[in-house]
Design an enzyme around this catalytic site. Structure first.
Site, PDB file in Angstrom:
ATOM      1  N   THR A 125      27.049 -12.047 -14.627  1.00 54.33           N
ATOM      2  CA  THR A 125      26.292 -11.408 -15.700  1.00 54.33           C
ATOM      3  C   THR A 125      25.085 -10.664 -15.130  1.00 54.33           C
ATOM      4  OG1 THR A 125      26.966 -13.192 -17.171  1.00 54.33           O
ATOM      5  CG2 THR A 125      25.176 -11.794 -17.928  1.00 54.33           C
ATOM      6  N   LYS A 171       5.221 -24.335 -12.600  1.00 58.11           N
ATOM      7  CA  LYS A 171       3.829 -24.763 -12.413  1.00 58.11           C
ATOM      8  C   LYS A 171       3.120 -24.916 -13.751  1.00 58.11           C
ATOM      9  CE  LYS A 171       3.524 -22.398  -7.941  1.00 58.11           C
ATOM     10  NZ  LYS A 171       3.145 -21.127  -7.315  1.00 58.11           N
TER      11      LYS A 171
END
Lengths: 335, 335, 335
Positions: free
Chosen positions: C58, C86
């Site tokens: 894709t 994070k």
């Protein structure tokens, strides 16, 4: 500083006039970054975007900046698959990879590695971060943002009042910013951190040696009271010995709209090197600040494109040709 | 050999005249690779750079070669995320991916996989290495380098004297080189290795069958004494049963400037497929050779770009159009 | 639906007329996808191809579609290295990344994530798959393929007879297809699955609510007897609680040439969202069907390029300019 063909390794290379040169070129890049105009000035040029330590944001920002000038990008991310893992020296890697492109951006986990690489490279190298050492384009985009925000308020860099907040011990960006601030006059710096994460003395000394006023505090409310810029930082887990040690400090200084309203002057600009840690136990900058027009954190990211375009244009010596290879954008551009 | 639309899977496809055709096109690519000129001959074409086994250097070299001709590159690295891991056959992968690009470079860990892929592909496929089987562009760039270095010394390939040193059992590049050398006349080959890592007999026989002189030795000093080319190889840990077994051989033959000065003829060219293992316990080619102008290892890497550009231009049948779509480089080019 | 500047997040956005608009633009893309013609209409534009969950096929298809229109692609694959790991919010990621490109394709493992991202993005966002929720371009390429195959047989979508086979409980593509089929008239749907992997009731109800004829069966031979389209699906291990549970169903319905010949009408089209699992224990569609001209699975993949080009051209409002920036292909194009 002669930009043509130069490596951009450290902010220590820059004098005030150099910075003004970079920023004036960055200003000129705005129509291209905002997709009003397209330039093809670097059509056919290749950037080697060599990220031996992953970083989506910085890597993509460099790549897009080069694409916006019309150039192509070849890149690598990570370490394990590279020849370095098979015992190749940085010298060899540099000699080989510099035959593949016109300019190289490099990130590497090891301090000094990018300079070592640049010494052997046959094309200009831009430091995209070498461990805890330097990340000069981040420092420049921070300073560019401060200048631009100040200008929007009829002010200049001289006389600036800035607070730096959070982890001032390990935060590479605030270290670089301190060094850059020594190039300007009469700056007032407030350093807000837990005592254990204080700004290193040599940087405080350096600020004071040029006559800047430095206040050290561990009280957020006091620190942000009378400043033009409140620069918050992230507790970077990866710089601490353990997650537990990092957790001790996470969320120690949280700025939200209520605190801003109570303590800050009306037009105080909020900055952050990003990514902002929005998990509940950190939340350095609350999401309720997103509607505050003085939250400049996304303008910082946008400015990163401008500064990186400027550096490419300067190093490859095409500043004067950018407009000559330009035309209007012919597709939908919502921005 | 008809190049237009051809798959480049094995060096066995090449006759001497084919090789001369590739090399003459490679010569013509030099102004583009050296960034004196830019060509846009493949503007709008897409390379599918499909590396199902990671390799920074080869992958980036192919990608840059295509960019240098003006084309675009889409790529993949690694395996786990690919449909192959979900049980897709190479046939299906080839049928799908070949609908996305104009030419495909493929690396895959499994012997014969690239040929299987190519059989199902609707666009030309270039083998970027299929396990221990073939890596034809490496073989061609090695031979191109030998020819060029010999030419610089007023010599030709015929009558060449070459030593191959190190792991001659598992070294894919030296196997391919042996096969290519059978296309030339009167070559003298010295094979220097531990007996356990000797060149397979069938390749020795093949060299001899065309009348080449083959000497087998395990003495480095003797082996490099009277040759034009000293081709050193890396002990490739990944081809051995264990790291321990590889370690037995690592560092067995080390060439440095002192040894070179003592034993080699003055103009002996030093080659290596790279990466060179510069860790202390390996150090096949000492760094003190870096100043030796006969160290051709980085010229090899540079030549890889030329050879890959040539193959793209030949396979996509644009050799005669390259110059027509060209102009001078308009940015700083230090090389 | 207004396409210019729109996010493409869900097939629920599409009315029948919208679909016809997309398909008619997709038809017009064929000369470019088949490499007869080159267009540079998006020269200078940048696609941010952000795959926070890997997917070679894709991702490359989107990237190539954008390249085929003349644009550049910057991309990321995987998660761990990204700022999201994070603690960055999708809002922040979107605000930052949308400053880097003109349009974004995004895949993310979490349901609803792409819509959340799009809400904060400053450029149009196309959903490349958000967990088990939506993958609208796959649904559109399936429908486009059905329409095209029917047209080739002198038929239209109205009156279509289709069987869906295999895992109808977790198969995102068949869910989307059911929804799209409600836009057409008088469709006959046969649902062939083990009872435990049946199509959810709400989708069966939805098909029936528009007057479609729905037959539910667990007998392959019966199910494929009188249909225009036999749409097989893959048992997606990753959607089950365990590999063992997935294995229970793997290979339950296998279609091969003998079964096709015995039970299907002569021109029945075979489709599959790919990758087809060709391992012996699965083998949903046997390789002996590869010579059957009614096997449309690779035409589906090719159509994916056309549909994605069409969406880019529509969202960026360049449909009318595509041909103006075009020329003939000047390299070898075997297809």
């Amino acid at each position: 500083m002669e930009f043509t063909g130069a490596d951009i390794l450290s902010i220590e290379q820059f004098q005030r006039s150099d910075i003004e040169r970079v920023f004036s070129v960055a200003d000129a890049m705005e129509p291209y970054a905002l997709r009003k105009r397209v330039t093809r000035v670097l059509e056919g040029a290749i950037l080697g975007n060599m990220f031996f330590e992953p970083s989506t944001r910085t890597r993509v920002s460099f790549g897009c900046a080069f694409n916006l000038l019309g150039g192509e990008v070849r890149e690598t991310t990570g370490f394990q698959s590279s020849a370095i893992a098979k015992g190749e020296s940085l010298y060899d890697t540099a000699r080989v990879l510099s035959g593949y492109s016109d300019v190289i951006c490099m990130r590497h986990p090891q301090e000094g590695s990018v300079a070592e690489f640049a010494a052997a490279s046959r094309v200009p190298v831009i430091n995209g971060g070498d461990g805890s050492n330097e990340h000069p384009t981040q420092a420049l985009l921070d300073l560019y943002t401060i200048r631009k925000e100040m200008e929007g308020r009829g002010r200049t860099m001289d006389g600036l009042r800035i607070a730096m907040i959070g982890d001032l011990k390990y935060g590479r960006t605030v270290h670089s910013l301190c060094r850059l601030l020594t190039l300007f006059d009469n700056v007032h710096v407030t350093l807000v951190s837990p005592p254990e994460l204080a700004m290193p003395n040599y940087l405080v000394d350096r600020l004071r040696s040029v006559g800047h006023d430095v206040v050290i505090s561990d009280d957020l409310a006091h620190g942000i009271g009378h400043v033009d810029i409140a620069y918050a930082t992230r507790i970077q887990e990866e710089r601490f010995h353990s997650k537990e040690e990092a957790d001790t400090y996470r969320g120690r200084f949280r700025l939200n709209q209520a605190i801003y309203t109570q303590y800050c002057e009306p037009n105080t600009v909020i900055m952050h090197p990003l990514p902002r840690d929005s998990r509940e136990d950190a939340n350095e900058l609350d999401n309720d600040l997103n509607q505050n027009p003085n939250l400049a954190i996304f303008r910082q990211a946008d400015n990163g494109i401008l500064v990186r375009m400027a550096l490419f244009a300067l190093v490859l010596d095409v500043v004067d040709q950018v407009d000559k290879h330009a035309r209007d954008v012919n597709w939908y551009s919502g921005r």
